[in-house]
Scaffold this motif. Structure first.
Motif, PDB file in Angstrom:
ATOM      1  N   HIS B 106       0.648  -1.194   0.137  1.00 18.21           N
ATOM      2  CA  HIS B 106      -0.138   0.012   0.041  1.00 18.21           C
ATOM      3  C   HIS B 106       0.731   1.341   0.041  1.00 18.21           C
TER       4      HIS B 106
ATOM      5  N   HIS C 112     -10.929   4.062   2.534  1.00 15.57           N
ATOM      6  CA  HIS C 112     -11.214   3.447   1.301  1.00 15.57           C
ATOM      7  C   HIS C 112     -12.316   4.158   0.525  1.00 15.57           C
ATOM      8  N   GLU C 130     -11.833   0.898   6.131  1.00 13.93           N
ATOM      9  CA  GLU C 130     -11.616  -0.205   4.873  1.00 13.93           C
ATOM     10  C   GLU C 130     -12.934  -0.123   4.173  1.00 13.93           C
ATOM     11  N   ALA C 131     -13.218  -0.728   3.050  1.00 16.05           N
ATOM     12  CA  ALA C 131     -14.292  -0.755   2.277  1.00 16.05           C
ATOM     13  C   ALA C 131     -15.538  -1.001   3.027  1.00 16.05           C
ATOM     14  N   GLU C 149     -13.428  -3.926   7.092  1.00 17.26           N
ATOM     15  CA  GLU C 149     -14.344  -3.887   5.854  1.00 17.26           C
ATOM     16  C   GLU C 149     -15.737  -4.199   6.305  1.00 17.26           C
TER      17      GLU C 149
END
Lengths: 353, 353, 353
Positions: B106, C112, C130-131, C149
């Protein structure tokens, strides 16, 4: 470790009297330290306890730290010192390979413009130093470690990776704080009422003296009012919990997984073994020792060793005792009854109640 | 989970014999796994223990993993296997939705130019990989995780977010290390002298075998001299403390909040329940089981189950027993006295001391 | 703390009746809170327990939160309320100096593109979202904290620095999660077979209600199947371990270093002291209290206080009792024998077995 000390130089550094074995060379450069059993001819060992004396005769070490009394029994070169264990501790510093951090702020660190970081301090990758925080000369803030607003980190103190210091905490000089230690999280304080809990915001901070070591995942909570205080030279192992407004006296040591509840005071030079609990608001006298997994439920006024718990055994035997534990009061009363009966039966024998 | 396996395909993957219930469809695509009580018609369940057999008759599951002996009692389609619990474990891998990390580094990660990161490894946001560290093929270094200088992370090993690996540690292949685990912090070693503590720098490292799982906030300290060693296939739960130079044998499992003190050796295939303490320098035989919150104070030479502690009860009853615990020695002496007295009183009865 | 409340305004905020001492000024601006013993004339104190009444007469505080019944004994201005401890808790919020996070995403944070972060949320330096994660209005994601996520963080919830939330976890509104807490790591589940352990992937998540506080280094594991559930208003201290599929009822409080094993259910309004263990699959009734370092090995059906363990004492006395503990079953049998013998000897006395 960035040296090539010879045996003679090492003796000099440790204040040891080097007594070379026949054919040994004072110019040997030891490569490191090891136990009597495992050390090879380029390694230095030590005899610090009578339990290990049996390994001395056959050691293959290049040299051994021993007392004068043991020197004659040493089959290899002797480094004669008054206290071999202490000399060994000093020697470990010489052979330590822990990476040394370079001064300066890593490009990926975030240092608030109002923070004061000494030019000789090291701020590693991903570290965050918040407003009005101060980091002293030679201090190291490890990767991804966070130093909160207004907190201070003393000179030469090393915070390893992923440490968190909340706001308003003061860490002394020459300390070591291991990864995932948390200094200054809120103490656990809530006022009950109406079946709910109202948070008591924790307005105090944490003060940590010089030369303190704090283990990995250890938590030292901030005070509710006033500070939580850790004295000079205190050593705290991993996963220890120090609650709000606790005071730990100078040079005490606390082993892993112990917990000291709110407002308890531990004296100076105490040694608390692993897994110990100390309840809130009690005080523990200087030089007290507490054995592993003991729960201290009252103040200890007098130095000494303290314990609780039961011995361990195979589960079947243990279960038999455990069942009886629940019957103890009844057993005690039955014993008393027998004594009374027997006193009655045996009147002529002069027994009395 | 990136598949649409039908029941027939699932049976194939698990090596199960699919016995369809009347009207059931082998082309059904199960959506997941659930308990016998909660599973719906698109879910697969399992019967792994006699305790749950009572839920089989009324299950609404689409299919159930059962043994041949239980298959006839299964009211829905049966997936017949020798070991339903093991088959269930295999099935969980198929329905797991844990996000898969993409290979690559990343942009916000910091990888030292002297580190060796396999092109098929994944280094997440904010992660730090220090000099001479090595990260193997398919390995994952989670967000804000730190891999210290010269440490190695084996192929397909996953370090979740916010893990810290110190310098000079070796983690095997196919391991899982959960968040806030700390591998390689200093062991707790100090030489006393003059009322102070002199640090014994911890010169060893940590070696972790393949297929090891390390729980969240678990700490495995580096060795003082030589390494701390965790064997192959060992499973360690959360908040466990493994001190310096401990050795844990292959395939042992240690539940949460347990602690193993310095230089202790745990055998292979041991199961240590939660909150257990093992003191330093002891060894525990292979296949030993230790029950929850036991303190192991001596070596265990023989496989078996071991315990300490007292049973719990309401605090009032407990307090009565606890008070008597402190009087136990006196009670034992009084009991002995009674026996002697009674032997004297009852001379004619043939009792002897 | 960004106010300059006068004593009169403070009384108003707390719903207190201000009874000024002779010569006192309602326009005084208190600088903070303190104990009766330590408060100075610009500080406000409180009398919440009879244990502290003896400090009231000599307090130098500017004003004291007291009940109506205690007001006459207060030598300084009184802030009369029904529940001084609750009023004190409310006051701590007013004098709290915990830094306030500004809304917005720090340049060094990684969010994200598929995450949903409210414009009034604050994402600090080095944080990773995160996503498909969601962060609500007024929520704070601290420095280097990771939100996995698809996880959700409710409005006004504060995650301090270095927290880890795994994927698929839901945190309610108005929560506080302290540093190094881990929400959603894998539960400890493995199927044994062939001398090895096969991982049971943990397919559930974690659900945390509103107004929950989670302490530093506390771990709440994700469920195996279904979720681990923490009820509304639950308060959890540091270093607590909550295993997979545990359920904690609303408004229960769990002190530091306690552990609740898999699938156990803790009722509502329970108070679990420090270092307690609760074994798996049991349930604990609402309003149960468990004392420090107790191991709960069975379900508790009835509210009350529960304990295990032994009292602590000096190690020498303790050792005497501990030795006898292992002889308890034998002692109980000897006691029984004596009773039988005595019943035989003393036939004439009318004693019977």
């Amino acid at each position: 470790m960035n040296h090539n000390l010879t045996l003679a130089q090492l003796a000099d550094r440790l204040g040891a009297d080097l007594r070379l074995a026949p054919g040994a060379d004072a110019e040997l450069v030891p490569t490191g330290l090891n136990t009597l059993q495992d050390a090879g001819p380029t390694e230095v060992s030590f005899l610090a306890s009578a339990n290990y004396r049996r390994f001395l005769a056959n050691t293959a070490a290049g040299a051994v730290l021993v007392t004068d009394a043991e020197a004659d029994a040493c089959p290899v070169s002797a480094l004669v010192v008054a206290n071999p264990y202490h000399a060994f501790a000093l020697a470990t510093a010489l052979y330590d390979r822990t990476p040394i951090a370079s001064p300066g702020v890593h490009a990926s660190a975030t240092v608030h413009p109002d923070a004061v970081v000494h030019p000789q301090a090291s701020i590693a990758a991903g570290a965050v130093v918040e407003a009005h925080a101060q980091v002293g000369a030679g201090a190291v803030v490890g990767p991804n470690t966070v130093v909160g607003e207004g907190s201070t980190v003393g000179a030469r103190t090393r915070l390893y990776a992923n440490v968190t210091i909340y706001h308003g905490c003061a860490i002394g000089s020459d300390c070591i704080v291991h990864s995932h230690a948390v200094i200054g999280a809120d103490g656990f304080g809530f006022a009950p009422g109406g079946g709910q809990w109202t948070k008591i915001h924790q307005l105090g901070g944490v003060e940590i003296g010089d030369q303190v070591e704090v283990g990995a995942c250890t938590c030292i909570d901030r005070g509710a009012l006033g500070n939580t205080v850790i004295g000079r030279g205190v050593k705290i192992d991993n996963q220890v919990q120090i609650a709000h407004n606790v005071q730990i006296g100078d040079y005490s040591a606390i082993a892993a997984c112990s917990a000291v509840a709110g407002s308890a005071t531990i004296g100076k030079h105490c040694t608390i073994a692993g897994g110990v609990g100390v309840v809130g608001h009690v005080s523990v006298a200087d030089k007290t020792h507490v054995t592993a997994m003991t729960l201290v439920t009252k103040s200890i006024d007098k130095a000494g060793s303290y314990s609780s718990g039961t011995p361990f055994s195979d589960s079947r035997s243990w279960r038999r005792s455990a069942v009886r534990f629940a019957q103890l009061d009844e057993m005690a009363r039955r014993l008393r009854d027998l004594e009374k009966q027997l006193a009655g039966t045996a009147v002529g024998s002069g027994e009395s109640d």
